[in-house]
Design an enzyme around this catalytic site. Structure first.
Site, short mmCIF file in Angstrom:
data_model
loop_
_atom_site.label_atom_id
_atom_site.label_comp_id
_atom_site.label_asym_id
_atom_site.label_seq_id
_atom_site.Cartn_x
_atom_site.Cartn_y
_atom_site.Cartn_z
CG ASP A 104 25.96 57.15 16.48
OD1 ASP A 104 25.65 56.27 15.66
OD2 ASP A 104 25.67 58.34 16.36
CD GLU A 144 39.15 51.04 17.55
OE1 GLU A 144 38.35 50.97 16.60
OE2 GLU A 144 39.03 50.40 18.61
CG ASP A 191 31.93 49.48 24.16
OD1 ASP A 191 32.35 49.58 23.01
OD2 ASP A 191 30.73 49.36 24.45
#
Length: 170
Positions: A6, A69, A142
């Site tokens: 995830d 985000e 990331d």
């Protein structure tokens, strides 16, 4: 328990950037990287690790604002839940440090940096590299996303300030 893959739970990217386009036009990457949690670890422990590492980063860097985000709900509800939980502990860490939080959608970030809301990831990484004067593309993905969020905030905040100064309102 969620999948070990995830996003936001297994790997959370961050970027710390300073600079202003109104000064010399230069931005500087002060730090970037990822917070990673171990696969197979129970979710509460993973969330506690994200919180602890984020809190440490916030204490160390003392940012003026935290850009995060905005959660996008896709077809995978399990992934959305895991990302939401990771975001929650990040928001809590910033709130407890009395640091304001702003949220941006991926479309807003891409538009602010590449001028195109559907810019591919590779183009975004090249924009981040160029804006920060980095010798290589920021890795992992990331971490590049964390830097992109920080840069987008600086650029969008400067645009908003200029509009207000010109009498156009926020």
């Amino acid at each position: 328990c969620s999948s070990d893959r995830d996003p936001g739970l297994a790997t959370t990217g961050y970027g710390v950037v300073s600079g202003s386009p109104r000064a010399d036009g230069a931005y500087v990457a002060l730090a970037f990287g990822t917070i990673e949690t171990l696969a197979g670890t129970e979710m509460p422990s993973r969330l506690a690790e994200i919180y602890a590492r984020a809190s440490l980063l916030l204490r160390h860097h003392r940012p003026a604002v935290v850009a995060i985000e905005r959660l996008f709900f896709g077809a995978n509800a399990t992934t959305a839940m895991a990302v939401g939980q990771a975001r929650g502990v990040l928001i809590l860490a910033a709130a407890q440090a009395s640091i304001p939080i702003v949220e941006y959608t991926p479309l807003e970030v891409k538009s602010a940096l590449a001028g195109f809301g559907r810019a591919p990831k590779a183009q975004m990484q090249r924009m981040v590299q160029a804006l920060l004067g980095l010798e290589a593309l920021p890795r992992p993905d990331d971490a590049a996303d964390g830097l992109a969020l920080a840069l987008a905030h600086l650029r969008l905040a400067a645009t908003r300030e200029a509009r207000i100064a010109a009498g156009g309102g926020p």
